[in-house]
Design a protein around this motif. Structure first.
Motif, PDB file in Angstrom:
ATOM      1  N   LEU A   2       0.837  -1.202   0.000  1.00  0.00           N
ATOM      2  CA  LEU A   2       0.000   0.000   0.000  1.00  0.00           C
ATOM      3  C   LEU A   2       0.867   1.246   0.000  1.00  0.00           C
ATOM      4  CD1 LEU A   2      -2.672  -0.984   2.680  1.00  0.00           C
ATOM      5  CD2 LEU A   2      -2.956  -0.952   0.207  1.00  0.00           C
ATOM      6  N   SER A   3       0.620   2.136  -0.954  1.00  0.00           N
ATOM      7  CA  SER A   3       1.370   3.395  -0.979  1.00  0.00           C
ATOM      8  C   SER A   3       0.453   4.602  -1.066  1.00  0.00           C
ATOM      9  CB  SER A   3       2.355   3.406  -2.152  1.00  0.00           C
ATOM     10  OG  SER A   3       1.665   3.266  -3.375  1.00  0.00           O
ATOM     11  N   ILE A   4      -0.798   4.406  -1.498  1.00  0.00           N
ATOM     12  CA  ILE A   4      -1.724   5.525  -1.652  1.00  0.00           C
ATOM     13  C   ILE A   4      -2.736   5.561  -0.510  1.00  0.00           C
ATOM     14  CG2 ILE A   4      -3.483   6.569  -3.143  1.00  0.00           C
ATOM     15  CD1 ILE A   4      -2.016   5.157  -5.510  1.00  0.00           C
ATOM     16  N   THR A   5      -3.328   4.425  -0.194  1.00  0.00           N
ATOM     17  CA  THR A   5      -4.351   4.378   0.854  1.00  0.00           C
ATOM     18  C   THR A   5      -3.871   4.952   2.188  1.00  0.00           C
ATOM     19  OG1 THR A   5      -5.342   2.447  -0.231  1.00  0.00           O
ATOM     20  CG2 THR A   5      -5.994   2.880   2.043  1.00  0.00           C
ATOM     21  N   PRO A   6      -2.608   4.706   2.600  1.00  0.00           N
ATOM     22  CA  PRO A   6      -2.169   5.286   3.877  1.00  0.00           C
ATOM     23  C   PRO A   6      -2.240   6.811   3.922  1.00  0.00           C
ATOM     24  CG  PRO A   6      -0.685   3.538   3.216  1.00  0.00           C
ATOM     25  CD  PRO A   6      -1.604   3.782   2.048  1.00  0.00           C
ATOM     26  N   ILE A   7      -2.094   7.462   2.790  1.00  0.00           N
ATOM     27  CA  ILE A   7      -2.198   8.924   2.755  1.00  0.00           C
ATOM     28  C   ILE A   7      -3.622   9.348   3.123  1.00  0.00           C
ATOM     29  CG2 ILE A   7      -2.131  10.963   1.245  1.00  0.00           C
ATOM     30  CD1 ILE A   7       0.084   9.377  -0.360  1.00  0.00           C
ATOM     31  N   TYR A   8      -4.612   8.681   2.518  1.00  0.00           N
ATOM     32  CA  TYR A   8      -6.006   9.021   2.818  1.00  0.00           C
ATOM     33  C   TYR A   8      -6.382   8.589   4.229  1.00  0.00           C
ATOM     34  CZ  TYR A   8      -6.250  10.368  -2.002  1.00  0.00           C
ATOM     35  OH  TYR A   8      -6.015  11.001  -3.194  1.00  0.00           O
ATOM     36  N   ALA A   9      -5.831   7.481   4.692  1.00  0.00           N
ATOM     37  CA  ALA A   9      -6.082   7.050   6.071  1.00  0.00           C
ATOM     38  C   ALA A   9      -5.560   8.096   7.054  1.00  0.00           C
ATOM     39  CB  ALA A   9      -5.426   5.693   6.332  1.00  0.00           C
ATOM     40  N   ALA A  10      -4.392   8.643   6.772  1.00  0.00           N
ATOM     41  CA  ALA A  10      -3.811   9.665   7.649  1.00  0.00           C
ATOM     42  C   ALA A  10      -4.652  10.940   7.643  1.00  0.00           C
ATOM     43  CB  ALA A  10      -2.381   9.970   7.214  1.00  0.00           C
ATOM     44  N   LEU A  11      -5.082  11.363   6.468  1.00  0.00           N
ATOM     45  CA  LEU A  11      -5.907  12.571   6.381  1.00  0.00           C
ATOM     46  C   LEU A  11      -7.249  12.374   7.075  1.00  0.00           C
ATOM     47  CD1 LEU A  11      -5.121  13.553   2.679  1.00  0.00           C
ATOM     48  CD2 LEU A  11      -4.315  14.720   4.767  1.00  0.00           C
ATOM     49  N   LEU A  12      -7.844  11.205   6.895  1.00  0.00           N
ATOM     50  CA  LEU A  12      -9.106  10.906   7.570  1.00  0.00           C
ATOM     51  C   LEU A  12      -8.912  10.830   9.085  1.00  0.00           C
ATOM     52  CD1 LEU A  12     -10.431   8.396   4.952  1.00  0.00           C
ATOM     53  CD2 LEU A  12     -11.645  10.483   5.637  1.00  0.00           C
ATOM     54  N   ALA A  13      -7.767  10.331   9.533  1.00  0.00           N
ATOM     55  CA  ALA A  13      -7.480  10.288  10.967  1.00  0.00           C
ATOM     56  C   ALA A  13      -7.412  11.686  11.558  1.00  0.00           C
ATOM     57  CB  ALA A  13      -6.172   9.542  11.224  1.00  0.00           C
ATOM     58  N   ILE A  14      -6.868  12.627  10.802  1.00  0.00           N
ATOM     59  CA  ILE A  14      -6.818  14.021  11.262  1.00  0.00           C
ATOM     60  C   ILE A  14      -8.231  14.573  11.412  1.00  0.00           C
ATOM     61  CG2 ILE A  14      -6.131  16.365  10.597  1.00  0.00           C
ATOM     62  CD1 ILE A  14      -3.611  14.986   9.288  1.00  0.00           C
ATOM     63  N   VAL A  15      -9.093  14.299  10.450  1.00  0.00           N
ATOM     64  CA  VAL A  15     -10.498  14.730  10.552  1.00  0.00           C
ATOM     65  C   VAL A  15     -11.148  14.081  11.768  1.00  0.00           C
ATOM     66  CG1 VAL A  15     -12.763  14.740   9.418  1.00  0.00           C
ATOM     67  CG2 VAL A  15     -10.687  15.125   8.061  1.00  0.00           C
ATOM     68  N   TYR A  16     -10.880  12.799  11.981  1.00  0.00           N
ATOM     69  CA  TYR A  16     -11.451  12.071  13.118  1.00  0.00           C
ATOM     70  C   TYR A  16     -11.035  12.706  14.450  1.00  0.00           C
ATOM     71  CZ  TYR A  16     -12.794   8.176  16.124  1.00  0.00           C
ATOM     72  OH  TYR A  16     -13.362   7.409  17.105  1.00  0.00           O
ATOM     73  N   VAL A  17      -9.769  13.066  14.564  1.00  0.00           N
ATOM     74  CA  VAL A  17      -9.282  13.716  15.788  1.00  0.00           C
ATOM     75  C   VAL A  17      -9.958  15.073  15.968  1.00  0.00           C
ATOM     76  CG1 VAL A  17      -7.250  14.724  16.922  1.00  0.00           C
ATOM     77  CG2 VAL A  17      -7.112  12.446  15.875  1.00  0.00           C
ATOM     78  N   PHE A  18     -10.124  15.818  14.887  1.00  0.00           N
ATOM     79  CA  PHE A  18     -10.818  17.096  14.961  1.00  0.00           C
ATOM     80  C   PHE A  18     -12.252  16.894  15.471  1.00  0.00           C
ATOM     81  CE2 PHE A  18     -13.693  20.200  13.058  1.00  0.00           C
ATOM     82  CZ  PHE A  18     -13.170  21.388  13.564  1.00  0.00           C
ATOM     83  N   LEU A  19     -12.965  15.914  14.911  1.00  0.00           N
ATOM     84  CA  LEU A  19     -14.335  15.641  15.342  1.00  0.00           C
ATOM     85  C   LEU A  19     -14.380  15.167  16.793  1.00  0.00           C
ATOM     86  CD1 LEU A  19     -15.764  13.914  12.134  1.00  0.00           C
ATOM     87  CD2 LEU A  19     -16.216  16.255  12.943  1.00  0.00           C
ATOM     88  N   SER A  20     -13.381  14.395  17.206  1.00  0.00           N
ATOM     89  CA  SER A  20     -13.285  13.967  18.607  1.00  0.00           C
ATOM     90  C   SER A  20     -13.107  15.173  19.519  1.00  0.00           C
ATOM     91  CB  SER A  20     -12.112  13.002  18.800  1.00  0.00           C
ATOM     92  OG  SER A  20     -12.278  11.842  18.034  1.00  0.00           O
ATOM     93  N   GLY A  21     -12.271  16.104  19.096  1.00  0.00           N
ATOM     94  CA  GLY A  21     -12.066  17.326  19.865  1.00  0.00           C
ATOM     95  C   GLY A  21     -13.335  18.137  19.993  1.00  0.00           C
ATOM     96  N   TRP A  22     -14.143  18.152  18.928  1.00  0.00           N
ATOM     97  CA  TRP A  22     -15.420  18.860  18.967  1.00  0.00           C
ATOM     98  C   TRP A  22     -16.338  18.238  20.015  1.00  0.00           C
ATOM     99  CZ3 TRP A  22     -19.868  18.270  14.989  1.00  0.00           C
ATOM    100  CH2 TRP A  22     -20.854  19.223  15.247  1.00  0.00           C
ATOM    101  N   VAL A  23     -16.387  16.900  20.068  1.00  0.00           N
ATOM    102  CA  VAL A  23     -17.207  16.212  21.073  1.00  0.00           C
ATOM    103  C   VAL A  23     -16.702  16.549  22.473  1.00  0.00           C
ATOM    104  CG1 VAL A  23     -17.897  13.959  22.013  1.00  0.00           C
ATOM    105  CG2 VAL A  23     -17.889  14.322  19.535  1.00  0.00           C
ATOM    106  N   ILE A  24     -15.404  16.489  22.667  1.00  0.00           N
ATOM    107  CA  ILE A  24     -14.819  16.790  23.979  1.00  0.00           C
ATOM    108  C   ILE A  24     -15.122  18.227  24.386  1.00  0.00           C
ATOM    109  CG2 ILE A  24     -12.618  17.098  25.206  1.00  0.00           C
ATOM    110  CD1 ILE A  24     -11.612  14.672  23.448  1.00  0.00           C
ATOM    111  N   ASN A  25     -14.951  19.149  23.449  1.00  0.00           N
ATOM    112  CA  ASN A  25     -15.222  20.557  23.755  1.00  0.00           C
ATOM    113  C   ASN A  25     -16.701  20.781  24.095  1.00  0.00           C
ATOM    114  OD1 ASN A  25     -14.325  23.370  23.897  1.00  0.00           O
ATOM    115  ND2 ASN A  25     -15.697  23.642  22.139  1.00  0.00           N
TER     116      ASN A  25
END
Length: 127
Positions: A2-25
């Motif tokens: 895998l060389s392409i999917t990990p890039i999208y997984a990483a970007l989606l993980a950043i969005v996930y952390v942002f959404l998690s922060g919204w819930v926490i806030n």
């Protein structure tokens, strides 16, 4: 490999952390430690985060399998970009008050399209 999917997984993980922060806030500002306590803003942040968590991993798994089966970089990137765009559109449209319905709808259409195209691609590539 895998060389392409990990890039999208990483970007989606950043969005996930942002959404998690919204819930926490939201929990912090509304003083809600568990559940939604009937608070609409809490419910909205929980469901925005949960919806992302429900769709993104399964779609990423399908995209990774498409890539592992040797699909071209163009298809893998279209699927990854479609998923990333769809999930961001949905989260933003659903999370706003009032909702931006067209973004929510576009997000789901993109997400469903990625799921279906990736599923069919996996079937075709496997046969």
């Amino acid at each position: 490999m895998l060389s392409i999917t990990p890039i999208y997984a990483a970007l989606l993980a950043i969005v996930y952390v942002f959404l998690s922060g919204w819930v926490i806030n939201t929990r912090r500002t509304q003083k809600i430690s568990y559940g939604d306590s009937g608070d609409d803003s809490m419910l909205k942040s929980i469901r925005t985060h949960s919806n992302f968590a429900e769709y993104a991993p399964f779609a990423l798994l399908l995209i990774a399998m498409v890539e592992l089966q040797g699909a071209g970089a163009v298809l893998v990137n279209i699927l990854g970009l479609g998923l990333l765009t769809g999930r961001v559109f949905h989260a933003y449209g659903f999370g706003k008050t009032p909702q931006i319905v067209i973004l929510r709808q576009m997000g789901m259409i993109l997400t469903f399209a990625v799921l279906l195209i990736a599923a069919v691609a996996n079937l075709v590539l496997a046969l």
